[in-house]
Design a protein around this motif. Structure first.
Motif, PDB file in Angstrom:
ATOM      1  N   GLY A 117      41.434  46.780  36.134  1.00  0.00           N
ATOM      2  CA  GLY A 117      40.214  47.446  36.578  1.00  0.00           C
ATOM      3  C   GLY A 117      39.614  47.650  37.382  1.00  0.00           C
ATOM      4  O   GLY A 117      40.051  46.967  38.344  1.00  0.00           O
ATOM      5  N   ILE A 118      38.287  48.896  37.601  1.00  0.00           N
ATOM      6  CA  ILE A 118      37.727  49.332  38.646  1.00  0.00           C
ATOM      7  C   ILE A 118      36.520  48.479  38.792  1.00  0.00           C
ATOM      8  O   ILE A 118      35.517  48.380  37.678  1.00  0.00           O
ATOM      9  CB  ILE A 118      37.704  50.746  38.466  1.00  0.00           C
ATOM     10  N   GLY A 119      36.586  48.078  40.238  1.00  0.00           N
ATOM     11  CA  GLY A 119      35.252  47.875  40.151  1.00  0.00           C
ATOM     12  C   GLY A 119      34.870  46.000  40.387  1.00  0.00           C
ATOM     13  O   GLY A 119      35.598  46.097  39.748  1.00  0.00           O
ATOM     14  N   GLN A 120      34.015  46.453  39.278  1.00  0.00           N
ATOM     15  CA  GLN A 120      33.093  45.142  38.800  1.00  0.00           C
ATOM     16  C   GLN A 120      33.990  45.164  37.285  1.00  0.00           C
ATOM     17  O   GLN A 120      33.908  43.664  37.239  1.00  0.00           O
ATOM     18  CB  GLN A 120      32.148  45.106  38.777  1.00  0.00           C
ATOM     19  N   MET A 121      34.610  45.488  37.020  1.00  0.00           N
ATOM     20  CA  MET A 121      35.398  45.292  35.464  1.00  0.00           C
ATOM     21  C   MET A 121      36.740  44.745  36.158  1.00  0.00           C
ATOM     22  O   MET A 121      37.028  43.214  35.901  1.00  0.00           O
ATOM     23  CB  MET A 121      36.259  45.901  35.102  1.00  0.00           C
ATOM     24  N   HIS A 122      37.382  44.554  37.355  1.00  0.00           N
ATOM     25  CA  HIS A 122      38.554  43.707  38.484  1.00  0.00           C
ATOM     26  C   HIS A 122      38.522  42.178  38.341  1.00  0.00           C
ATOM     27  O   HIS A 122      38.301  41.334  38.116  1.00  0.00           O
ATOM     28  CB  HIS A 122      39.168  44.363  39.146  1.00  0.00           C
ATOM     29  N   GLU A 123      37.066  42.214  39.092  1.00  0.00           N
ATOM     30  CA  GLU A 123      36.173  41.004  39.338  1.00  0.00           C
ATOM     31  C   GLU A 123      35.856  39.924  37.596  1.00  0.00           C
ATOM     32  O   GLU A 123      36.136  39.157  37.427  1.00  0.00           O
ATOM     33  CB  GLU A 123      35.227  41.322  40.008  1.00  0.00           C
ATOM     34  N   LYS A 124      35.770  41.261  36.703  1.00  0.00           N
ATOM     35  CA  LYS A 124      35.547  40.286  35.295  1.00  0.00           C
ATOM     36  C   LYS A 124      36.360  39.678  35.238  1.00  0.00           C
ATOM     37  O   LYS A 124      36.424  38.573  34.362  1.00  0.00           O
ATOM     38  CB  LYS A 124      34.318  41.598  34.445  1.00  0.00           C
ATOM     39  N   VAL A 125      37.340  40.365  35.246  1.00  0.00           N
ATOM     40  CA  VAL A 125      38.606  40.132  34.400  1.00  0.00           C
ATOM     41  C   VAL A 125      39.151  38.656  35.169  1.00  0.00           C
ATOM     42  O   VAL A 125      40.162  37.586  34.606  1.00  0.00           O
ATOM     43  CB  VAL A 125      39.517  41.163  33.994  1.00  0.00           C
ATOM     44  N   ARG A 126      39.270  38.876  36.436  1.00  0.00           N
ATOM     45  CA  ARG A 126      39.799  37.965  37.475  1.00  0.00           C
ATOM     46  C   ARG A 126      38.887  37.013  37.507  1.00  0.00           C
ATOM     47  O   ARG A 126      39.693  35.695  38.058  1.00  0.00           O
ATOM     48  CB  ARG A 126      40.233  38.455  38.710  1.00  0.00           C
ATOM     49  N   ARG A 127      37.318  36.633  37.887  1.00  0.00           N
ATOM     50  CA  ARG A 127      36.824  35.417  37.602  1.00  0.00           C
ATOM     51  C   ARG A 127      36.955  35.038  39.067  1.00  0.00           C
ATOM     52  O   ARG A 127      36.801  34.356  39.759  1.00  0.00           O
ATOM     53  CB  ARG A 127      36.589  34.903  36.922  1.00  0.00           C
ATOM     54  N   VAL A 128      37.521  36.508  39.625  1.00  0.00           N
ATOM     55  CA  VAL A 128      37.365  36.013  41.526  1.00  0.00           C
ATOM     56  C   VAL A 128      36.202  37.344  42.189  1.00  0.00           C
ATOM     57  O   VAL A 128      35.962  37.904  41.908  1.00  0.00           O
ATOM     58  CB  VAL A 128      38.450  36.241  41.954  1.00  0.00           C
ATOM     59  N   PRO A 129      35.647  36.720  43.355  1.00  0.00           N
ATOM     60  CA  PRO A 129      34.385  36.913  43.485  1.00  0.00           C
ATOM     61  C   PRO A 129      35.316  38.201  45.215  1.00  0.00           C
ATOM     62  O   PRO A 129      35.952  37.413  45.410  1.00  0.00           O
ATOM     63  CB  PRO A 129      34.095  36.064  44.567  1.00  0.00           C
ATOM     64  N   ASN A 130      34.535  39.502  45.126  1.00  0.00           N
ATOM     65  CA  ASN A 130      35.210  40.248  46.302  1.00  0.00           C
ATOM     66  C   ASN A 130      36.887  40.786  45.707  1.00  0.00           C
ATOM     67  O   ASN A 130      37.263  40.482  46.665  1.00  0.00           O
ATOM     68  CB  ASN A 130      34.947  39.639  47.173  1.00  0.00           C
ATOM     69  N   ALA A 131      37.250  40.487  44.553  1.00  0.00           N
ATOM     70  CA  ALA A 131      38.384  41.065  43.708  1.00  0.00           C
ATOM     71  C   ALA A 131      39.462  42.503  44.479  1.00  0.00           C
ATOM     72  O   ALA A 131      39.950  42.679  45.010  1.00  0.00           O
ATOM     73  CB  ALA A 131      38.847  40.625  43.041  1.00  0.00           C
ATOM     74  N   TRP A 132      37.751  43.512  44.294  1.00  0.00           N
ATOM     75  CA  TRP A 132      38.252  44.934  43.961  1.00  0.00           C
ATOM     76  C   TRP A 132      38.786  44.896  45.322  1.00  0.00           C
ATOM     77  O   TRP A 132      39.294  45.538  46.101  1.00  0.00           O
ATOM     78  CB  TRP A 132      37.584  45.564  43.856  1.00  0.00           C
ATOM     79  N   PRO A 133      37.535  44.618  46.257  1.00  0.00           N
ATOM     80  CA  PRO A 133      37.523  45.087  47.882  1.00  0.00           C
ATOM     81  C   PRO A 133      39.151  44.477  48.785  1.00  0.00           C
ATOM     82  O   PRO A 133      39.473  44.825  49.678  1.00  0.00           O
ATOM     83  CB  PRO A 133      36.703  44.047  48.661  1.00  0.00           C
ATOM     84  N   LYS A 134      39.280  43.525  47.968  1.00  0.00           N
ATOM     85  CA  LYS A 134      40.269  42.630  48.141  1.00  0.00           C
ATOM     86  C   LYS A 134      41.622  43.393  48.332  1.00  0.00           C
ATOM     87  O   LYS A 134      42.653  43.816  48.856  1.00  0.00           O
ATOM     88  CB  LYS A 134      40.523  41.126  48.032  1.00  0.00           C
ATOM     89  N   VAL A 135      41.368  43.863  46.811  1.00  0.00           N
ATOM     90  CA  VAL A 135      42.683  45.035  47.212  1.00  0.00           C
ATOM     91  C   VAL A 135      42.908  45.946  47.380  1.00  0.00           C
ATOM     92  O   VAL A 135      43.768  45.930  47.468  1.00  0.00           O
ATOM     93  CB  VAL A 135      42.233  45.255  45.276  1.00  0.00           C
ATOM     94  N   LEU A 136      41.920  46.465  47.525  1.00  0.00           N
ATOM     95  CA  LEU A 136      41.920  47.630  48.290  1.00  0.00           C
ATOM     96  C   LEU A 136      42.256  47.547  49.487  1.00  0.00           C
ATOM     97  O   LEU A 136      43.341  48.183  50.629  1.00  0.00           O
ATOM     98  CB  LEU A 136      40.502  48.765  47.972  1.00  0.00           C
ATOM     99  N   GLU A 137      41.755  46.433  49.951  1.00  0.00           N
ATOM    100  CA  GLU A 137      42.781  46.292  51.547  1.00  0.00           C
ATOM    101  C   GLU A 137      44.577  45.706  51.907  1.00  0.00           C
ATOM    102  O   GLU A 137      45.067  46.069  52.503  1.00  0.00           O
ATOM    103  CB  GLU A 137      41.879  45.407  52.239  1.00  0.00           C
TER     104      GLU A 137
END
Length: 331
Positions: A117-137
Protein backbone atom coordinates in the motif's frame (compact mmCIF):
# COMPACT_ATOMS: atom_id res chain seq x y z
CA UNK A 1 -0.78 -47.69 -22.58
CA UNK A 2 -0.04 -44.06 -21.59
CA UNK A 3 3.33 -42.80 -22.73
CA UNK A 4 5.60 -41.87 -19.85
CA UNK A 5 6.39 -38.15 -19.86
CA UNK A 6 10.06 -37.25 -19.55
CA UNK A 7 10.84 -34.81 -16.77
CA UNK A 8 13.30 -32.16 -17.88
CA UNK A 9 15.54 -30.12 -15.61
CA UNK A 10 13.88 -27.04 -14.04
CA UNK A 11 14.21 -23.55 -15.51
CA UNK A 12 12.74 -21.42 -12.72
CA UNK A 13 13.24 -21.27 -8.94
CA UNK A 14 12.60 -19.27 -5.81
CA UNK A 15 15.59 -19.56 -3.49
CA UNK A 16 14.90 -18.51 0.10
CA UNK A 17 18.28 -17.83 1.69
CA UNK A 18 16.88 -17.07 5.16
CA UNK A 19 13.63 -17.09 7.13
CA UNK A 20 14.84 -14.23 9.33
CA UNK A 21 12.71 -11.16 8.73
CA UNK A 22 12.63 -7.59 10.03
CA UNK A 23 9.01 -7.08 9.00
CA UNK A 24 5.86 -8.08 10.89
CA UNK A 25 3.36 -8.45 8.06
CA UNK A 26 -0.25 -9.13 9.04
CA UNK A 27 -0.61 -11.81 6.35
CA UNK A 28 2.62 -13.70 7.09
CA UNK A 29 4.08 -15.33 10.20
CA UNK A 30 7.53 -16.04 8.80
CA UNK A 31 9.05 -13.55 11.24
CA UNK A 32 8.00 -15.86 14.09
CA UNK A 33 10.28 -18.65 12.82
CA UNK A 34 13.32 -18.84 15.11
CA UNK A 35 16.75 -20.41 14.56
CA UNK A 36 15.91 -21.93 11.18
CA UNK A 37 19.06 -23.51 9.68
CA UNK A 38 20.77 -21.64 6.86
CA UNK A 39 23.03 -23.22 4.26
CA UNK A 40 26.60 -22.09 3.72
CA UNK A 41 27.17 -20.07 0.52
CA UNK A 42 29.06 -22.91 -1.19
CA UNK A 43 25.96 -25.14 -1.20
CA UNK A 44 24.36 -22.84 -3.78
CA UNK A 45 26.98 -24.05 -6.24
CA UNK A 46 24.83 -27.20 -6.47
CA UNK A 47 21.94 -25.39 -8.15
CA UNK A 48 21.23 -26.70 -11.67
CA UNK A 49 22.72 -24.76 -14.58
CA UNK A 50 19.41 -25.22 -16.42
CA UNK A 51 17.83 -22.38 -14.41
CA UNK A 52 16.91 -19.27 -16.40
CA UNK A 53 15.07 -17.29 -13.70
CA UNK A 54 15.97 -17.22 -10.00
CA UNK A 55 14.23 -15.15 -7.35
CA UNK A 56 16.43 -14.81 -4.25
CA UNK A 57 13.99 -14.39 -1.41
CA UNK A 58 13.48 -14.91 2.32
CA UNK A 59 12.63 -13.72 4.93
CA UNK A 60 14.73 -10.69 4.16
CA UNK A 61 17.78 -11.64 2.04
CA UNK A 62 19.82 -8.61 3.09
CA UNK A 63 19.88 -9.92 6.66
CA UNK A 64 22.48 -12.41 5.44
CA UNK A 65 25.92 -10.81 5.70
CA UNK A 66 27.23 -13.29 3.12
CA UNK A 67 24.59 -12.43 0.50
CA UNK A 68 27.20 -11.27 -2.07
CA UNK A 69 28.98 -14.63 -1.80
CA UNK A 70 25.66 -16.44 -2.24
CA UNK A 71 24.87 -14.42 -5.35
CA UNK A 72 28.36 -15.07 -6.69
CA UNK A 73 27.90 -18.82 -6.29
CA UNK A 74 24.41 -18.78 -7.78
CA UNK A 75 25.76 -16.88 -10.77
CA UNK A 76 28.61 -19.37 -11.15
CA UNK A 77 26.28 -22.37 -10.94
CA UNK A 78 23.61 -20.85 -13.20
CA UNK A 79 25.43 -18.53 -15.62
CA UNK A 80 22.42 -18.05 -17.92
CA UNK A 81 19.95 -17.23 -15.16
CA UNK A 82 18.37 -13.83 -14.61
CA UNK A 83 18.67 -13.19 -10.87
CA UNK A 84 16.19 -11.08 -8.93
CA UNK A 85 16.45 -10.19 -5.24
CA UNK A 86 13.15 -9.66 -3.41
CA UNK A 87 13.50 -7.29 -0.47
CA UNK A 88 11.30 -5.23 1.82
CA UNK A 89 13.81 -2.41 1.42
CA UNK A 90 13.96 -1.59 5.14
CA UNK A 91 17.72 -2.17 5.59
CA UNK A 92 18.57 0.96 3.66
CA UNK A 93 22.13 1.39 4.95
CA UNK A 94 22.93 -2.28 4.42
CA UNK A 95 21.49 -2.22 0.92
CA UNK A 96 23.55 0.85 0.04
CA UNK A 97 26.68 -0.94 1.22
CA UNK A 98 26.06 -4.44 -0.14
CA UNK A 99 24.14 -3.97 -3.38
CA UNK A 100 26.97 -2.21 -5.26
CA UNK A 101 29.14 -5.23 -4.52
CA UNK A 102 26.40 -7.54 -5.81
CA UNK A 103 26.00 -5.47 -8.98
CA UNK A 104 29.70 -5.96 -9.71
CA UNK A 105 29.11 -9.71 -9.52
CA UNK A 106 26.00 -9.52 -11.70
CA UNK A 107 25.58 -6.23 -13.59
CA UNK A 108 22.12 -7.36 -14.72
CA UNK A 109 20.81 -8.01 -11.19
CA UNK A 110 17.18 -6.98 -10.69
CA UNK A 111 15.48 -5.84 -7.50
CA UNK A 112 11.87 -6.23 -6.37
CA UNK A 113 10.87 -4.01 -3.44
CA UNK A 114 7.76 -5.24 -1.65
CA UNK A 115 4.92 -2.85 -0.86
CA UNK A 116 1.48 -3.41 0.64
CA UNK A 117 0.00 0.00 0.00
CA UNK A 118 0.94 3.64 -0.09
CA UNK A 119 2.11 5.61 2.95
CA UNK A 120 0.41 4.63 6.19
CA UNK A 121 -1.29 1.59 4.64
CA UNK A 122 2.10 0.03 3.92
CA UNK A 123 3.17 0.68 7.51
CA UNK A 124 -0.13 -0.72 8.83
CA UNK A 125 0.29 -4.00 6.95
CA UNK A 126 4.03 -4.33 7.59
CA UNK A 127 3.80 -3.10 11.19
CA UNK A 128 7.15 -1.33 10.80
CA UNK A 129 7.62 2.41 11.57
CA UNK A 130 8.68 4.62 8.62
CA UNK A 131 8.25 1.68 6.25
CA UNK A 132 7.14 3.82 3.30
CA UNK A 133 10.03 6.35 3.39
CA UNK A 134 12.48 3.45 3.57
CA UNK A 135 10.95 1.87 0.48
CA UNK A 136 11.16 5.14 -1.43
CA UNK A 137 14.81 5.64 -0.48
CA UNK A 138 15.72 2.07 -1.47
CA UNK A 139 13.97 2.45 -4.84
CA UNK A 140 15.65 5.82 -5.42
CA UNK A 141 19.09 4.40 -4.61
CA UNK A 142 18.64 1.35 -6.85
CA UNK A 143 17.31 3.31 -9.78
CA UNK A 144 19.16 6.64 -9.57
CA UNK A 145 22.51 5.91 -7.94
CA UNK A 146 23.14 2.30 -8.89
CA UNK A 147 21.22 2.64 -12.16
CA UNK A 148 19.80 -0.86 -11.93
CA UNK A 149 17.64 -1.30 -15.02
CA UNK A 150 15.13 -3.77 -13.60
CA UNK A 151 13.66 -2.32 -10.42
CA UNK A 152 10.13 -3.34 -9.47
CA UNK A 153 7.48 -2.42 -6.93
CA UNK A 154 5.92 -5.72 -5.86
CA UNK A 155 2.43 -5.28 -4.39
CA UNK A 156 0.81 -8.06 -2.35
CA UNK A 157 -2.95 -7.77 -2.17
CA UNK A 158 -4.92 -8.76 0.92
CA UNK A 159 -8.29 -7.92 2.47
CA UNK A 160 -6.82 -4.90 4.26
CA UNK A 161 -5.15 -3.12 1.35
CA UNK A 162 -7.05 -4.07 -1.82
CA UNK A 163 -8.18 -0.47 -2.37
CA UNK A 164 -4.50 0.46 -2.80
CA UNK A 165 -3.92 -1.80 -5.83
CA UNK A 166 -4.36 1.02 -8.36
CA UNK A 167 -2.47 3.46 -6.18
CA UNK A 168 0.46 1.06 -6.05
CA UNK A 169 0.45 0.73 -9.84
CA UNK A 170 0.33 4.49 -10.29
CA UNK A 171 3.24 4.93 -7.88
CA UNK A 172 5.33 2.48 -9.89
CA UNK A 173 4.81 4.71 -12.94
CA UNK A 174 5.56 7.80 -10.87
CA UNK A 175 8.85 6.28 -9.69
CA UNK A 176 9.73 5.01 -13.16
CA UNK A 177 9.93 1.35 -12.13
CA UNK A 178 8.12 -1.83 -13.14
CA UNK A 179 5.01 -3.13 -11.38
CA UNK A 180 4.36 -6.68 -10.26
CA UNK A 181 1.78 -8.06 -7.88
CA UNK A 182 0.67 -11.11 -5.99
CA UNK A 183 -2.26 -12.12 -3.83
CA UNK A 184 -1.54 -13.17 -0.25
CA UNK A 185 -1.57 -16.97 -0.25
CA UNK A 186 -1.56 -19.32 2.71
CA UNK A 187 1.49 -21.53 3.17
CA UNK A 188 2.42 -24.01 5.87
CA UNK A 189 6.07 -23.28 5.14
CA UNK A 190 5.62 -19.75 6.48
CA UNK A 191 3.49 -20.71 9.51
CA UNK A 192 0.70 -19.67 7.15
CA UNK A 193 -2.47 -17.87 8.02
CA UNK A 194 -5.83 -18.06 6.28
CA UNK A 195 -5.40 -15.31 3.70
CA UNK A 196 -8.81 -15.60 2.05
CA UNK A 197 -9.65 -12.32 0.30
CA UNK A 198 -13.04 -11.60 1.87
CA UNK A 199 -14.02 -8.17 0.50
CA UNK A 200 -16.70 -6.56 -1.67
CA UNK A 201 -16.40 -8.33 -5.03
CA UNK A 202 -17.48 -5.30 -7.07
CA UNK A 203 -14.92 -3.01 -5.45
CA UNK A 204 -12.22 -5.64 -5.80
CA UNK A 205 -13.14 -6.31 -9.43
CA UNK A 206 -12.94 -2.61 -10.22
CA UNK A 207 -9.40 -2.42 -8.81
CA UNK A 208 -8.30 -5.39 -10.90
CA UNK A 209 -9.97 -4.16 -14.09
CA UNK A 210 -8.34 -0.75 -13.84
CA UNK A 211 -4.84 -2.21 -13.48
CA UNK A 212 -5.44 -4.70 -16.31
CA UNK A 213 -6.66 -1.86 -18.54
CA UNK A 214 -3.60 0.26 -17.75
CA UNK A 215 -1.22 -2.62 -18.45
CA UNK A 216 -2.89 -3.35 -21.79
CA UNK A 217 -2.55 0.31 -22.80
CA UNK A 218 1.21 0.07 -22.37
CA UNK A 219 3.45 0.00 -25.44
CA UNK A 220 5.45 -2.83 -23.87
CA UNK A 221 4.43 -6.44 -24.72
CA UNK A 222 5.81 -7.50 -21.32
CA UNK A 223 3.06 -5.41 -19.69
CA UNK A 224 0.43 -7.14 -21.82
CA UNK A 225 1.60 -10.49 -20.45
CA UNK A 226 1.46 -8.98 -16.96
CA UNK A 227 -2.16 -8.02 -17.67
CA UNK A 228 -2.85 -11.69 -18.43
CA UNK A 229 -1.20 -12.66 -15.16
CA UNK A 230 -3.19 -10.08 -13.15
CA UNK A 231 -6.39 -11.35 -14.76
CA UNK A 232 -5.43 -14.83 -13.51
CA UNK A 233 -5.07 -13.45 -9.99
CA UNK A 234 -8.54 -11.95 -10.27
CA UNK A 235 -9.87 -15.39 -11.20
CA UNK A 236 -8.23 -16.94 -8.16
CA UNK A 237 -9.63 -14.43 -5.65
CA UNK A 238 -13.09 -15.06 -7.12
CA UNK A 239 -12.66 -18.77 -6.40
CA UNK A 240 -12.26 -19.76 -10.04
CA UNK A 241 -9.77 -22.08 -11.67
CA UNK A 242 -6.42 -20.57 -12.60
CA UNK A 243 -6.08 -19.97 -16.34
CA UNK A 244 -3.21 -22.38 -16.99
CA UNK A 245 -1.94 -25.66 -15.58
CA UNK A 246 0.95 -25.31 -13.15
CA UNK A 247 4.20 -27.14 -13.76
CA UNK A 248 5.39 -26.81 -10.17
CA UNK A 249 7.90 -29.56 -9.46
CA UNK A 250 8.71 -29.82 -13.17
CA UNK A 251 9.66 -26.43 -14.56
CA UNK A 252 9.91 -24.83 -11.12
CA UNK A 253 10.98 -25.51 -7.54
CA UNK A 254 11.19 -23.72 -4.21
CA UNK A 255 14.36 -24.08 -2.13
CA UNK A 256 14.19 -23.30 1.58
CA UNK A 257 17.14 -22.00 3.65
CA UNK A 258 18.19 -25.43 4.93
CA UNK A 259 18.14 -27.07 1.51
CA UNK A 260 14.74 -28.75 1.25
CA UNK A 261 13.26 -28.63 -2.25
CA UNK A 262 9.50 -28.24 -2.78
CA UNK A 263 7.31 -28.11 -5.92
CA UNK A 264 6.33 -24.58 -4.85
CA UNK A 265 6.09 -22.48 -1.71
CA UNK A 266 2.42 -23.49 -1.48
CA UNK A 267 2.95 -27.22 -1.99
CA UNK A 268 4.53 -28.26 1.31
CA UNK A 269 5.82 -31.54 -0.10
CA UNK A 270 9.54 -32.25 0.22
CA UNK A 271 11.12 -33.55 -2.99
CA UNK A 272 14.57 -33.96 -1.45
CA UNK A 273 17.37 -31.97 0.14
CA UNK A 274 20.09 -30.35 -1.93
CA UNK A 275 22.72 -31.25 0.70
CA UNK A 276 22.10 -34.96 0.17
CA UNK A 277 23.04 -35.02 -3.51
CA UNK A 278 26.28 -34.28 -5.31
CA UNK A 279 24.31 -33.38 -8.44
CA UNK A 280 20.94 -31.65 -8.48
CA UNK A 281 19.83 -33.93 -11.31
CA UNK A 282 20.01 -36.89 -8.91
CA UNK A 283 17.58 -35.13 -6.56
CA UNK A 284 15.31 -34.03 -9.42
CA UNK A 285 14.93 -37.54 -10.80
CA UNK A 286 14.73 -39.33 -7.44
CA UNK A 287 11.77 -41.40 -6.26
CA UNK A 288 11.01 -38.81 -3.57
CA UNK A 289 10.89 -36.03 -6.16
CA UNK A 290 8.62 -38.09 -8.39
CA UNK A 291 6.28 -38.71 -5.46
CA UNK A 292 6.24 -35.00 -4.60
CA UNK A 293 5.46 -34.13 -8.21
CA UNK A 294 2.50 -36.49 -8.23
CA UNK A 295 1.13 -35.21 -4.92
CA UNK A 296 1.31 -31.60 -6.10
CA UNK A 297 -0.98 -32.22 -9.08
CA UNK A 298 -4.68 -31.43 -9.05
CA UNK A 299 -4.78 -28.27 -6.94
CA UNK A 300 -5.93 -26.19 -9.89
CA UNK A 301 -7.61 -23.41 -7.90
CA UNK A 302 -5.12 -23.05 -5.09
CA UNK A 303 -2.58 -20.55 -6.39
CA UNK A 304 -1.36 -18.38 -9.24
CA UNK A 305 2.05 -16.83 -8.61
CA UNK A 306 4.64 -15.22 -10.86
CA UNK A 307 7.19 -17.94 -10.16
CA UNK A 308 4.97 -20.81 -11.32
CA UNK A 309 2.86 -18.85 -13.80
CA UNK A 310 5.89 -17.65 -15.76
CA UNK A 311 6.75 -21.09 -17.12
CA UNK A 312 3.09 -21.96 -17.67
CA UNK A 313 2.72 -18.80 -19.79
CA UNK A 314 5.83 -19.65 -21.80
CA UNK A 315 4.38 -23.11 -22.50
CA UNK A 316 1.12 -21.57 -23.81
CA UNK A 317 2.08 -18.56 -25.96
CA UNK A 318 -0.84 -18.87 -28.39
CA UNK A 319 -3.46 -19.03 -25.63
CA UNK A 320 -1.93 -16.01 -23.89
CA UNK A 321 -1.63 -14.08 -27.15
CA UNK A 322 -5.27 -14.79 -27.99
CA UNK A 323 -6.40 -13.40 -24.63
CA UNK A 324 -4.24 -10.30 -25.08
CA UNK A 325 -5.58 -9.67 -28.60
CA UNK A 326 -9.19 -10.14 -27.52
CA UNK A 327 -8.72 -7.95 -24.42
CA UNK A 328 -6.95 -5.14 -26.29
CA UNK A 329 -8.96 -5.09 -29.52
CA UNK A 330 -12.08 -7.14 -28.94
CA UNK A 331 -15.45 -5.54 -28.27
Amino acid sequence: MTKKRKIKMPVDAVVAVTYRCNSRCIMCNIWQIKDFPEMAPEVYLHLPKSLKDINVSGGEPFLRKDLPEIIKNIKKACPKAKINISTNGFLVDTIKKVLPEIKKIDPKISISVSIDGIGQMHEKVRRVPNAWPKVLETVRFCRTELKIKNVKLAFTLNSENFRHLNKAYDWSKRLGVQFTMAVAHSSELYFGKDNTIAVDKDLLGNEFRQVIKKLLKSMKPKDWVRAYFVNGLHRIVRGKKRPLHSFAGEDFFYLDPKGDVYPSVIDSIIMGNINDHKYFSDLWHSKLAKKGREEAQGFESDYWMVCTARTAIKRNPLKVAAWIFQSKFGR
